[in-house]
Motif scaffolding. Structure first.
Motif, mmCIF file in Angstrom:
data_model
loop_
_atom_site.group_PDB
_atom_site.id
_atom_site.type_symbol
_atom_site.label_atom_id
_atom_site.label_comp_id
_atom_site.label_asym_id
_atom_site.label_seq_id
_atom_site.Cartn_x
_atom_site.Cartn_y
_atom_site.Cartn_z
ATOM 1 N N ARG A 120 24.101 5.014 -27.736
ATOM 2 C CA ARG A 120 23.124 5.006 -26.629
ATOM 3 C C ARG A 120 21.813 4.385 -27.109
ATOM 4 O O ARG A 120 21.512 4.437 -28.312
ATOM 5 C CB ARG A 120 22.859 6.419 -26.093
ATOM 6 C CG ARG A 120 22.370 7.385 -27.117
ATOM 7 C CD ARG A 120 21.965 8.705 -26.511
ATOM 8 N NE ARG A 120 20.612 8.668 -25.977
ATOM 9 C CZ ARG A 120 19.516 8.800 -26.705
ATOM 10 N NH1 ARG A 120 19.583 8.969 -28.018
ATOM 11 N NH2 ARG A 120 18.338 8.763 -26.144
ATOM 12 N N SER B 241 18.043 4.367 -27.873
ATOM 13 C CA SER B 241 17.039 5.412 -28.085
ATOM 14 C C SER B 241 15.961 5.308 -27.014
ATOM 15 O O SER B 241 15.656 4.225 -26.532
ATOM 16 C CB SER B 241 16.415 5.218 -29.476
ATOM 17 O OG SER B 241 15.157 5.847 -29.520
ATOM 18 N N GLY B 242 15.392 6.427 -26.666
ATOM 19 C CA GLY B 242 14.281 6.414 -25.714
ATOM 20 C C GLY B 242 12.937 6.383 -26.427
ATOM 21 O O GLY B 242 11.898 6.301 -25.795
ATOM 22 N N THR B 243 12.939 6.482 -27.760
ATOM 23 C CA THR B 243 11.670 6.552 -28.484
ATOM 24 C C THR B 243 11.519 5.471 -29.552
ATOM 25 O O THR B 243 10.445 5.299 -30.100
ATOM 26 C CB THR B 243 11.522 7.920 -29.189
ATOM 27 O OG1 THR B 243 12.611 8.060 -30.101
ATOM 28 C CG2 THR B 243 11.524 9.059 -28.208
ATOM 29 N N ARG C 222 21.374 4.126 -31.080
ATOM 30 C CA ARG C 222 21.855 5.197 -31.953
ATOM 31 C C ARG C 222 23.377 5.287 -31.877
ATOM 32 O O ARG C 222 23.956 5.151 -30.792
ATOM 33 C CB ARG C 222 21.267 6.544 -31.543
ATOM 34 C CG ARG C 222 19.793 6.648 -31.800
ATOM 35 C CD ARG C 222 19.333 8.105 -31.811
ATOM 36 N NE ARG C 222 17.890 8.183 -31.595
ATOM 37 C CZ ARG C 222 16.984 7.926 -32.537
ATOM 38 N NH1 ARG C 222 17.364 7.589 -33.754
ATOM 39 N NH2 ARG C 222 15.696 8.013 -32.264
HETATM 40 P P1 NG1 Z 1 15.832 9.217 -28.789
HETATM 41 O O1 NG1 Z 1 14.995 8.350 -29.666
HETATM 42 O O2 NG1 Z 1 15.889 8.857 -27.343
HETATM 43 O O3 NG1 Z 1 17.181 9.427 -29.403
HETATM 44 C C1 NG1 Z 1 14.800 11.461 -29.831
HETATM 45 C C2 NG1 Z 1 15.814 12.560 -29.940
HETATM 46 C C3 NG1 Z 1 15.841 13.312 -28.621
HETATM 47 C C4 NG1 Z 1 14.463 13.834 -28.234
HETATM 48 C C5 NG1 Z 1 13.458 12.682 -28.305
HETATM 49 C C6 NG1 Z 1 12.041 13.106 -28.047
HETATM 50 C C7 NG1 Z 1 17.914 12.533 -31.193
HETATM 51 C C8 NG1 Z 1 19.236 11.901 -31.365
HETATM 52 N N1 NG1 Z 1 17.150 12.039 -30.218
HETATM 53 O O4 NG1 Z 1 15.144 10.650 -28.746
HETATM 54 O O5 NG1 Z 1 16.761 14.347 -28.715
HETATM 55 O O6 NG1 Z 1 14.084 14.896 -29.071
HETATM 56 O O7 NG1 Z 1 13.525 12.006 -29.577
HETATM 57 O O8 NG1 Z 1 11.365 13.526 -29.161
HETATM 58 O O9 NG1 Z 1 17.584 13.458 -31.938
#
Ligand code: NG1
Ligand code: ZN
Length: 551
Positions: free
Chosen positions: A519, A521-523, A528
């Motif tokens: 997926r 990542s949102g950050t 990932r």
């Molecule tokens: P992203 O970067 O979207 O995977 C991560 C964490 C989320 C959530 C956010 C916000 C993982 C795999 N992903 O998001 O669960 O905590 O950061 O801080 O740990």
């Protein structure tokens, strides 16, 4: 919008030009970027927070943090009136505002949105924003930008809560909107008194009053959490906590320390080592909204025995279930109704398969949402008691207002409940006060774990042995455009680009107990990759072959 307001906005906006060549996006946890390019974004989010406050006629929060990211990053997110994340239907507007290239276009967007959302914007109505930030060095100047943004809306005021954990700020926003006292001391008071209440309700003779592993050693990620825990622990007699990595020494925020590092790398964080063998250890992340536990094994190795968010969730679920089952035989109708509470457990695809299996065997209803607290939180809010956790340690227990009201009624009215039944009700009530109702909170989660372990009389080893995690591996792949990957089914299936899902399926089929998904990542600007299999070697190989499909 009157002339004074228009010229104020145009003038202040022109002092915060947006970065060139960057597309900003309000992701799973707000905007996050290298701190050096965030001035304009934070300024604009200040304005957004003021609009949100006008629209909801409530207090809104603005938190400056990049959580577990590296120290040179920073970020900004909004807390809604109930203390939760910004309502999702405002996110596209947040994106548009952050990316508007000129002050004039910014103003146009704002004017259109105010009209569309019917926001009372006549200078008559007041807006109130609570500001918070973590310990990042860039936080001070970004906070200034936020203040400038808020001040460019006539009638908007801010209160600077200083350096706080994310969950503290969310808690304060929620408390303020409920008309409760909302200082840091009120927060500490609520946590320490409900913790005390849970400890006092441990039946005499059961539980470990004092054992060899009664000391808790906490890794504060060199961030705000360690510092706050030092303050909180002074209000907790009966709990011995050794806080390390509180950011006062030479250690760097999130570098070789913290919940994200510990959970993803499964290695011993800095300042921990052979002296901690057998002790109960915990790790917080950079803004203290994540919590994991671990122990240092006796064999000489850099690996830890990880007790992740899934196991914290399992521990919480067992405790809640036990309290409800105590009420099974209650003669009193109101008490019996508590026994029939709807309990839901919410996880994401990152939850270890063994945890899901375990929770289902306990007879619990387990549901899945996409990654991101906002999704888990919304789902959990649909139950009387909704327990949600991400494997990385972000989670909490939500109690519906009507359910808490029923507990309060039983507490205060005479009933035919036995003492133990009455105590079970009091325990549930104490949990609803101890555990942060706004967002996942490492400090309140930690006290909850400590209270339950004592109630059960369990060591960290006993807790960890609830089930064996399936070996897993998480990788990230840097890509040019992460949005090219689109997923469905709570992120377990790739819908786009075509063909990838079939290739993942073919790889996964080669491994016993194999499971894998990808997926965006949102950050971070990465895709990932997650893989699970019956052996560590299998999980590693599956993850790396799936990663190759993305590259
Ligand atoms: P992203 O970067 O979207 O995977 C991560 C964490 C989320 C959530 C956010 C916000 C993982 C795999 N992903 O998001 O669960 O905590 O950061 O801080 O740990
Ligand atoms: Zn965090």
């Amino acid at each position: 919008m009157n002339e004074e307001q228009t010229s104020l906005l145009l003038h202040s906006c022109s002092r915060f030009p947006p970065p060139k060549g960057v597309r900003l996006s309000y992701g799973t946890a707000g905007f996050r970027e290298d701190a050096s390019i965030l001035q304009s974004t934070v300024f604009r989010v200040g304005i957004l927070a003021a609009l949100r406050s006008l629209k909801t006629r409530s207090v809104i929060g603005l938190m400056i943090t990049a959580s577990h990211n590296k120290v040179s990053d920073n970020g900004v997110k909004i807390a809604d009136p109930n203390g939760g994340m910004l309502s999702q239907d405002w996110e596209p507007f947040a994106d548009a505002l952050a990316n508007a290239p000129t002050p004039e276009q910014f103003l146009q967007l704002l004017t259109d949105f105010v009209k569309k959302e019917n926001i009372p914007f006549d200078g008559q109505q007041s807006a109130e924003i609570l500001l918070g930030r973590d310990t990042r060095p860039s936080g001070g100047s970004l906070l200034e930008a936020a203040k400038q943004g808020i001040s460019s809306i006539i009638g908007a005021v801010f209160y600077d809560m200083g350096i706080v954990t994310s969950p503290q700020l969310h808690w304060m926003v929620r408390a303020r909107n409920k008309g409760m006292k909302a200082t840091e001391l009120d927060y500490f008071d609520q946590l320490s008194s409900s913790f005390r209440c849970l400890i006092d309700l441990i039946p005499y003779g059961s539980g470990i009053s004092k054992t060899v592993d009664d000391i808790l050693v906490v890794d504060g990620a060199n961030g705000v959490g360690g510092e706050k825990l030092e303050a909180l622990k002074k209000m907790l007699d009966d709990l011995v906590i050794d806080v390390r990595n509180c950011g006062k020494g030479s250690g760097i925020l999130n570098e070789g320390v913290g919940a994200d590092y510990v959970q993803k790398e499964k290695v011993i964080p800095q300042e921990f080592g052979s002296m901690d063998v057998g002790l109960r250890c915990a790790s917080l992340d950079g803004d203290a909204d994540r919590l994991v536990y671990f122990s240092v094994p006796s064999n000489v190795s850099s690996y830890i025995n990880l007790v992740d968010g899934d196991k914290i969730l399992s521990l919480f679920a067992i405790f809640i279930k036990e309290q409800l089952s105590i009420l099974q035989e209650a003669a009193d109708e109101k008490v019996k109704a508590i026994h029939h509470a709807r309990v839901g457990v919410v996880q994401t695809a990152y939850a270890n398969g063994a945890s899901t299996e375990y929770l289902k065997q306990l007879g619990l209803e387990v549901v899945f949402t996409p990654t991101g607290v906002k999704y888990l939180h919304d789902k959990a809010a649909q139950y009387d008691i909704g327990i949600y956790f991400e494997a990385n340690g972000h989670g909490t227990i939500l109690f519906s207002e009507s359910f808490v009201a029923s507990l309060e009624t039983i507490k205060h009215e005479p009933s035919s409940a036995s003492i133990e039944q009455h105590n079970a009700v009091l325990r549930l009530l104490a949990v609803s006060k101890l555990i942060n109702q706004a967002v996942g909170d490492a400090l309140s989660g930690l006290l909850m774990v400590e209270a339950i372990l004592r109630y059960m009389g369990w060591s960290i080893q006993k807790w960890s042995d609830l089930y064996q995690d399936l070996p897993s591996r998480m990788l990230k792949v840097k890509v040019v455009d992460r949005t090219a990957v689109v997923t469905t089914n709570a992120e377990t299936v790739v819908a786009k680009p075509p063909g990838i899902q079939e290739a993942i399926d073919a790889e996964t089929a080669k491994y016993p107990q194999g499971r894998s998904f990808i997926r965006p990542s949102g950050t971070e600007d990465v895709i990932r990759v997650y893989a699970e299999a019956s052996s560590q070697e299998g999980a590693d190989n599956l993850a790396s072959s799936v990663a190759k499909l993305v590259d």
